[in-house]
Design a protein around this motif. Structure first.
Motif, PDB file in Angstrom:
ATOM      1  N   THR A   8      -8.601  11.257  -4.884  1.00 31.58           N
ATOM      2  CA  THR A   8      -8.180  10.960  -5.771  1.00 31.58           C
ATOM      3  C   THR A   8      -7.347  11.125  -5.994  1.00 31.58           C
ATOM      4  O   THR A   8      -6.410  10.852  -7.655  1.00 31.58           O
ATOM      5  CB  THR A   8      -9.557  12.178  -6.637  1.00 31.58           C
ATOM      6  N   ARG A   9      -6.184  11.051  -5.302  1.00 29.61           N
ATOM      7  CA  ARG A   9      -5.358  11.123  -5.602  1.00 29.61           C
ATOM      8  C   ARG A   9      -4.581   9.972  -5.412  1.00 29.61           C
ATOM      9  O   ARG A   9      -5.276   7.869  -5.367  1.00 29.61           O
ATOM     10  CB  ARG A   9      -3.973  10.994  -4.110  1.00 29.61           C
ATOM     11  N   PRO A  10      -3.658   8.647  -6.505  1.00 25.45           N
ATOM     12  CA  PRO A  10      -2.397   7.860  -7.007  1.00 25.45           C
ATOM     13  C   PRO A  10      -2.066   7.256  -5.768  1.00 25.45           C
ATOM     14  O   PRO A  10      -1.892   7.819  -4.523  1.00 25.45           O
ATOM     15  CB  PRO A  10      -1.483   8.005  -7.146  1.00 25.45           C
ATOM     16  N   THR A  11      -2.520   5.908  -5.568  1.00 30.76           N
ATOM     17  CA  THR A  11      -2.362   5.241  -4.371  1.00 30.76           C
ATOM     18  C   THR A  11      -1.018   5.035  -3.904  1.00 30.76           C
ATOM     19  O   THR A  11       0.034   4.920  -5.482  1.00 30.76           O
ATOM     20  CB  THR A  11      -2.860   3.348  -4.855  1.00 30.76           C
ATOM     21  N   ILE A  12      -0.295   5.130  -2.607  1.00 29.45           N
ATOM     22  CA  ILE A  12       0.806   5.178  -2.582  1.00 29.45           C
ATOM     23  C   ILE A  12       1.643   3.494  -2.321  1.00 29.45           C
ATOM     24  O   ILE A  12       2.278   3.208  -2.848  1.00 29.45           O
ATOM     25  CB  ILE A  12       1.174   5.517  -1.062  1.00 29.45           C
ATOM     26  N   LYS A  13       0.719   2.860  -1.976  1.00 30.38           N
ATOM     27  CA  LYS A  13       0.571   1.446  -0.876  1.00 30.38           C
ATOM     28  C   LYS A  13      -0.294   0.887  -1.113  1.00 30.38           C
ATOM     29  O   LYS A  13      -1.459   1.952  -0.218  1.00 30.38           O
ATOM     30  CB  LYS A  13       2.427   0.791  -0.309  1.00 30.38           C
ATOM     31  N   LYS A  14      -0.180  -0.694  -0.450  1.00 31.12           N
ATOM     32  CA  LYS A  14      -1.080  -1.623  -0.066  1.00 31.12           C
ATOM     33  C   LYS A  14      -1.163  -1.792   1.384  1.00 31.12           C
ATOM     34  O   LYS A  14      -0.466  -2.260   1.576  1.00 31.12           O
ATOM     35  CB  LYS A  14      -2.025  -2.619  -1.650  1.00 31.12           C
ATOM     36  N   VAL A  15      -2.197  -1.441   2.098  1.00 27.11           N
ATOM     37  CA  VAL A  15      -2.330  -2.567   3.393  1.00 27.11           C
ATOM     38  C   VAL A  15      -2.929  -3.018   3.823  1.00 27.11           C
ATOM     39  O   VAL A  15      -4.538  -3.164   3.190  1.00 27.11           O
ATOM     40  CB  VAL A  15      -2.208  -1.131   4.570  1.00 27.11           C
ATOM     41  N   LYS A  16      -2.629  -4.805   4.819  1.00 29.43           N
ATOM     42  CA  LYS A  16      -3.954  -5.604   4.969  1.00 29.43           C
ATOM     43  C   LYS A  16      -4.777  -5.124   6.447  1.00 29.43           C
ATOM     44  O   LYS A  16      -3.240  -4.953   7.574  1.00 29.43           O
ATOM     45  CB  LYS A  16      -3.947  -6.776   4.603  1.00 29.43           C
ATOM     46  N   CYS A  17      -5.331  -5.015   6.537  1.00 31.70           N
ATOM     47  CA  CYS A  17      -5.725  -4.566   8.039  1.00 31.70           C
ATOM     48  C   CYS A  17      -5.996  -6.377   8.495  1.00 31.70           C
ATOM     49  O   CYS A  17      -6.119  -7.480   8.573  1.00 31.70           O
ATOM     50  CB  CYS A  17      -7.349  -4.293   8.766  1.00 31.70           C
ATOM     51  N   VAL A  18      -5.273  -6.013  10.020  1.00 32.00           N
ATOM     52  CA  VAL A  18      -5.085  -6.999  11.264  1.00 32.00           C
ATOM     53  C   VAL A  18      -5.896  -6.864  12.065  1.00 32.00           C
ATOM     54  O   VAL A  18      -5.526  -8.730  12.713  1.00 32.00           O
ATOM     55  CB  VAL A  18      -3.206  -7.493  10.958  1.00 32.00           C
ATOM     56  N   HIS A  19      -6.014  -6.182  12.135  1.00 31.57           N
ATOM     57  CA  HIS A  19      -6.938  -6.522  14.036  1.00 31.57           C
ATOM     58  C   HIS A  19      -7.556  -5.266  14.073  1.00 31.57           C
ATOM     59  O   HIS A  19      -7.694  -3.955  13.220  1.00 31.57           O
ATOM     60  CB  HIS A  19      -6.061  -6.269  14.693  1.00 31.57           C
ATOM     61  N   THR A  20      -8.601  -4.987  14.930  1.00 28.04           N
ATOM     62  CA  THR A  20      -9.714  -3.822  14.907  1.00 28.04           C
ATOM     63  C   THR A  20      -9.733  -3.603  16.748  1.00 28.04           C
ATOM     64  O   THR A  20     -10.339  -3.266  17.453  1.00 28.04           O
ATOM     65  CB  THR A  20     -10.735  -3.913  13.992  1.00 28.04           C
ATOM     66  N   ASN A  21      -8.521  -4.144  17.013  1.00 25.20           N
ATOM     67  CA  ASN A  21      -8.803  -3.972  18.434  1.00 25.20           C
ATOM     68  C   ASN A  21      -8.209  -2.673  19.528  1.00 25.20           C
ATOM     69  O   ASN A  21      -6.846  -2.967  19.189  1.00 25.20           O
ATOM     70  CB  ASN A  21      -7.995  -4.947  19.067  1.00 25.20           C
ATOM     71  N   ALA A  22      -8.584  -1.956  19.127  1.00 25.06           N
ATOM     72  CA  ALA A  22      -8.242  -0.784  19.409  1.00 25.06           C
ATOM     73  C   ALA A  22      -8.823  -0.473  20.970  1.00 25.06           C
ATOM     74  O   ALA A  22      -9.878  -0.646  21.344  1.00 25.06           O
ATOM     75  CB  ALA A  22      -9.852   0.549  18.330  1.00 25.06           C
ATOM     76  N   GLU A  23      -7.980   0.262  21.309  1.00 27.73           N
ATOM     77  CA  GLU A  23      -7.338   0.186  22.723  1.00 27.73           C
ATOM     78  C   GLU A  23      -8.733   1.467  23.165  1.00 27.73           C
ATOM     79  O   GLU A  23      -9.064   1.597  24.074  1.00 27.73           O
ATOM     80  CB  GLU A  23      -6.934   1.421  23.804  1.00 27.73           C
ATOM     81  N   ASN A  29     -16.567  -0.917  12.744  1.00 24.76           N
ATOM     82  CA  ASN A  29     -17.078  -0.206  12.026  1.00 24.76           C
ATOM     83  C   ASN A  29     -16.668   0.725  10.536  1.00 24.76           C
ATOM     84  O   ASN A  29     -17.895   0.454   9.752  1.00 24.76           O
ATOM     85  CB  ASN A  29     -17.829   0.935  12.457  1.00 24.76           C
ATOM     86  N   VAL A  30     -15.122   0.364  10.417  1.00 29.57           N
ATOM     87  CA  VAL A  30     -14.477   1.042   9.610  1.00 29.57           C
ATOM     88  C   VAL A  30     -13.421   0.514   9.259  1.00 29.57           C
ATOM     89  O   VAL A  30     -13.260   0.313   7.077  1.00 29.57           O
ATOM     90  CB  VAL A  30     -15.158   2.960   9.841  1.00 29.57           C
ATOM     91  N   LEU A  31     -13.378  -0.469   9.427  1.00 31.05           N
ATOM     92  CA  LEU A  31     -12.312  -1.329   9.349  1.00 31.05           C
ATOM     93  C   LEU A  31     -12.497  -2.853   9.065  1.00 31.05           C
ATOM     94  O   LEU A  31     -13.121  -3.020  10.039  1.00 31.05           O
ATOM     95  CB  LEU A  31     -10.891  -1.252   9.799  1.00 31.05           C
TER      96      LEU A  31
END
Length: 68
Positions: A8-23, A29-31
Motif C-alpha cells: 500500500t506504500r507509494p511507488t518509488i519508481k518503475k522498472v521493466k523486466c528484461v528477462h526471466t533467465n534465473a540460475e 511464473n511471477v515475472l
C-alpha cells in the motif's frame, strides 16, 4: 516492520523486466519480460515489486531495467 505495508506504500519508481533467465529459482511464473512493475522498496541487490501473483516479491536487480 515496514514489509507489512509495502503493497500500500507509494511507488518509488518503475522498472521493466528484461528477462526471466534465473540460475537458481523459477521466476518466469511471477515475472513477465517486457512488463513494467512498480518498485515498493529497494536494497543494494534487490527490487521489491508487486509481481504477477499480486504479492510483493523480492527479485535481483539484473532482471530489470529502470524506466525513464
Amino acid at each position: 516492520m515496514i514489509h507489512h505495508t509495502w503493497a500500500t506504500r507509494p511507488t518509488i519508481k518503475k522498472v521493466k523486466c528484461v528477462h526471466t533467465n534465473a540460475e537458481k529459482y523459477m521466476v518466469s511464473n511471477v515475472l513477465t519480460p517486457g512488463k513494467v512493475y512498480e518498485v515498493k522498496n529497494e536494497t543494494d541487490e534487490f527490487y521489491f515489486v508487486i509481481d504477477n501473483s499480486g504479492k510483493v516479491g523480492g527479485f535481483y536487480k539484473d532482471y530489470f531495467e529502470e524506466v525513464k
